[in-house]
Write a protein that holds these residues in place. Structure first.
Motif, PDB file in Angstrom:
ATOM      1  N   PRO A 193       4.968  -8.593  -0.549  1.00 51.32           N
ATOM      2  CA  PRO A 193       5.720  -7.732  -1.469  1.00 51.32           C
ATOM      3  C   PRO A 193       7.210  -8.084  -1.427  1.00 51.32           C
ATOM      4  O   PRO A 193       7.729  -8.437  -0.369  1.00 51.32           O
ATOM      5  CB  PRO A 193       5.492  -6.319  -0.920  1.00 51.32           C
ATOM      6  CG  PRO A 193       4.326  -6.431   0.005  1.00 51.32           C
ATOM      7  CD  PRO A 193       4.282  -7.837   0.505  1.00 51.32           C
ATOM      8  N   THR A 219      -6.732  -5.071   5.057  1.00 50.15           N
ATOM      9  CA  THR A 219      -5.655  -4.882   4.082  1.00 50.15           C
ATOM     10  C   THR A 219      -6.117  -3.929   2.968  1.00 50.15           C
ATOM     11  O   THR A 219      -5.310  -3.270   2.324  1.00 50.15           O
ATOM     12  CB  THR A 219      -5.274  -6.255   3.477  1.00 50.15           C
ATOM     13  OG1 THR A 219      -4.933  -7.139   4.544  1.00 50.15           O
ATOM     14  CG2 THR A 219      -4.110  -6.148   2.511  1.00 50.15           C
ATOM     15  N   ASP A 255       0.109  -8.198   0.645  1.00 47.67           N
ATOM     16  CA  ASP A 255      -0.514  -6.966   0.142  1.00 47.67           C
ATOM     17  C   ASP A 255      -1.874  -7.281  -0.492  1.00 47.67           C
ATOM     18  O   ASP A 255      -2.399  -8.378  -0.340  1.00 47.67           O
ATOM     19  CB  ASP A 255       0.433  -6.247  -0.841  1.00 47.67           C
ATOM     20  CG  ASP A 255       0.688  -7.068  -2.100  1.00 47.67           C
ATOM     21  OD1 ASP A 255      -0.060  -8.061  -2.355  1.00 47.67           O
ATOM     22  OD2 ASP A 255       1.625  -6.728  -2.844  1.00 47.67           O
ATOM     23  N   TRP A 260      -0.904  -4.383   5.770  1.00 50.07           N
ATOM     24  CA  TRP A 260      -0.167  -3.772   4.680  1.00 50.07           C
ATOM     25  C   TRP A 260      -0.770  -2.403   4.337  1.00 50.07           C
ATOM     26  O   TRP A 260      -1.991  -2.235   4.370  1.00 50.07           O
ATOM     27  CB  TRP A 260      -0.232  -4.679   3.439  1.00 50.07           C
ATOM     28  CG  TRP A 260       0.478  -4.090   2.266  1.00 50.07           C
ATOM     29  CD1 TRP A 260       1.799  -4.181   1.967  1.00 50.07           C
ATOM     30  CD2 TRP A 260      -0.112  -3.269   1.239  1.00 50.07           C
ATOM     31  NE1 TRP A 260       2.092  -3.472   0.826  1.00 50.07           N
ATOM     32  CE2 TRP A 260       0.929  -2.898   0.361  1.00 50.07           C
ATOM     33  CE3 TRP A 260      -1.399  -2.795   0.993  1.00 50.07           C
ATOM     34  CZ2 TRP A 260       0.717  -2.103  -0.754  1.00 50.07           C
ATOM     35  CZ3 TRP A 260      -1.618  -1.988  -0.126  1.00 50.07           C
ATOM     36  CH2 TRP A 260      -0.562  -1.648  -0.988  1.00 50.07           C
TER      37      TRP A 260
END
Ligand SMILES: *[C@@H]1O[C@H](CO)[C@@H](O)[C@H](O)[C@H]1NC(C)=O
Ligand SMILES: *[C@@H]1O[C@H](CO)[C@@H](O)[C@H](O)[C@H]1NC(C)=O
Ligand SMILES: *[C@@H]1O[C@H](CO)[C@@H](O)[C@H](O)[C@H]1NC(C)=O
Ligand SMILES: *[C@@H]1O[C@H](CO)[C@@H](O)[C@H](O)[C@H]1NC(C)=O
Ligand SMILES: *[C@@H]1O[C@H](CO)[C@@H](O)[C@H](O)[C@H]1NC(C)=O
Ligand SMILES: *[C@@H]1O[C@H](CO)[C@@H](O)[C@H](O)[C@H]1NC(C)=O
Length: 480
Positions: free
Chosen positions: A352, A71, A346, A313
């Protein structure tokens, strides 16, 4: 970046003489371990599901949570062997797994699989595993884990499981065996290349032992796992040990890529778009399956919310539109495939808000369109179970139908058609076909070609079947 590894593994197998998991073991295991029965009606062999497989299929929607060291890396595929990201990057300072679970509820997901370890080698829970470095033999702890990161003391897996339990969402883990950049492993093999920054040198024997010890921790410390994900499988050397570990610790778990090591395997549909072919059978080892296979191994359609097959993400990544996701739902769940959609927290550790909204929009559509039938489940059927029909007191307008087969004794329906009597027809007793198909299985959704119709009666005609068919549901809906 996912199932591609399976292909690589097979190629590597040829060059290294180290056989991949699937394929060689499959041949001799298939008939020995598959449960099936002989149809009293037609004499054909019918593959039988386990109760766990049926329960799993009935869930219809799950999430595959991609949250890990990758990530924090700006690559499309996360770690690919070029680097070991600095452990100081992993800092989800707002981590809240209840926030993840809320999104699962909004989407309507019934189970969740979290990436415990991906290709970087980073583990999101503490581990007791220690191992000798090569060639010195010095013993060190497996120190590429959340315990050595800025959020030391947080066990992400533990938090995740607790949040799922609170919401009655079943849970499981993804742990990739075939790649580990921290330990310089590709396709299951320790590489003999110059070490990059952050990489440690170990022997193959040490690596295989680390894998088995960490699987033991994962499969022991977090209760019953609903689904275990092997992305790209495992090497042939590990096959027997993995099978023994499954039967010792998680015999009831559903296992993706687990054919040959469990009685509850499921298969990959063959792409990451969320598109199952029509027909998709609950039986057979590959793609849309095979109605004549003696192996019950339902399909899973794993796919992303972000565009371009992006799983972790990423900044400025676009989301797939609601229209596209509705199409995915129809082509996965509506084609007898489990929809497993990527969930992507995220870098702060939250979903998000734009992402959360899109999942909820999809969930809202499914609830509004399919939540209740225009009329209740049909019970009027012929003695041979082939004809199911309903005559309405007054005309109803509908544009699609949903049929579910009761597969307790196997998937038996082979061909069917859906016919209606039109309200404005001059001959009200005349049947007109609005849809037809082959595989039903857990669920078949037919969007009627002719669009919405005002009808006075609807009928399911099962024209080919290998035994007496049993329905779970037959409903009609108006959604467009
Ligand atoms: C490590 O060992 C201790 C003591 O046996 C145990 O309590 C703990 O659960 C173990 N940790 C893991 C991750 O298995
Ligand atoms: C790793 O250790 C082995 C001995 O076990 C040695 O032969 C090899 O050269 C070492 N590899 C690297 C990249 O240092
Ligand atoms: C992990 O252990 C290795 C070998 O002792 C060391 O070089 C490395 O700095 C350690 N990493 C962390 C994050 O503690
Ligand atoms: C690894 O590479 C080194 C140097 O190229 C070589 O001496 C050694 O035999 C290799 N080890 C293995 C296990 O292939
Ligand atoms: C159910 O079937 C019977 C004949 O088997 C029929 O008389 C009856 O009208 C049907 N009911 C409905 C609601 O279609
Ligand atoms: C069902 O379909 C078959 C094959 O098309 C047909 O022969 C049969 O008459 C149909 N059943 C009814 C009740 O119409």
């Amino acid at each position: 970046m996912h199932r591609l590894v399976v292909v690589l593994l097979v190629l590597i197998a040829v060059t290294n003489g180290r056989l991949s998991v699937y394929h060689r073991h499959q041949q001799h295991l298939s008939l020995r371990s598959a449960r099936h029965r002989i149809s009293p009606l037609t004499g054909v062999r019918i593959a039988l599901p386990t109760p766990e497989q049926l329960e799993w299929q009935a869930q219809e929607i799950g999430v595959l949570i991609h949250f890990n060291m990758a990530t924090y890396v700006d690559n499309h595929d996360g770690c690919t062997g070029d680097m070991v990201p600095s452990i100081s990057l992993f800092n989800p300072y707002k981590l809240n797994t209840n926030n993840w679970a809320q999104t699962m509820i909004d989407l309507g997901a019934k189970y969740a699989v979290l990436v415990a370890k991906h290709a970087c080698g980073f583990l999101m829970a503490p581990t007791n595993v220690t191992f000798p470095l090569s060639p010195s033999g010095r013993i060190i702890p497996y120190n590429y884990t959340v315990d050595y990161s800025p959020v030391k003391g947080v066990n992400v897996l533990d938090n995740f499981v607790k949040s799922c339990n609170k919401q009655n969402i079943r849970h499981g883990f993804y742990y990739t065996v075939v790649n580990n950049d921290y330990l310089n492993v590709k396709q299951g093999l320790v590489q003999n290349t110059t070490l990059k920054k952050g990489q440690l040198n170990i022997t193959q024997q040490t690596y295989d032992s680390i894998v088995l010890q960490q699987l033991r921790e994962l499969w022991t410390n977090y209760g019953k796992l609903d689904e275990i994900w092997f992305d790209g499988g495992y090497t042939a050397e590990l096959h027997d040990s993995v099978a023994a570990l499954v039967s010792e610790l998680q015999p009831d778990s559903i296992i993706f890529g687990g054919y040959g090591v469990t009685r509850n395997p499921i298969r990959w549909i063959g792409n990451e778009f969320g598109h199952a072919p029509d027909p998709t059978w609950s039986t057979g080892l590959e793609g849309g399956g095979d109605p004549n296979s003696p192996i019950f191994i339902p399909a899973e359609c794993d796919t992303t919310l972000q565009q371009f097959d992006r799983w972790f993400w990423g900044p400025h990544v676009l989301l797939r539109s609601l229209t596209e996701l509705i199409d995915v739902y129809h082509r996965s769940v509506g084609h007898n495939c489990m929809l497993m959609i990527d969930l992507t927290p995220d870098r702060t550790g939250l979903i998000p808000s734009a992402y959360a909204l899109r999942y909820k929009e999809l969930g809202d559509f499914i609830r509004a369109c399919y939540g209740t039938s225009v009329v209740p489940i049909y019970r009027n059927s012929s003695a041979d179970g082939r004809i199911h029909f309903q005559v309405f007191d007054s005309p109803v307008t509908v544009d699609r139908s949903v049929v579910q087969e009761d597969q307790t004794l196997g998937q038996v329906i082979r061909v069917y058609s859906i016919d209606v009597q039109l309200a404005d027809s001059s001959n009200k007793d005349q049947w007109k076909s609005v849809a037809s198909g082959t595989s039903i299985g857990n669920k078949k959704i037919d969007l009627w070609q002719a669009g919405s119709q005002m009808i006075t009666a609807v009928r399911l005609n099962i024209t080919e079947t290998v035994d007496v068919p049993v329905l779970k549901a037959f409903t009609v809906h108006l959604c467009s």
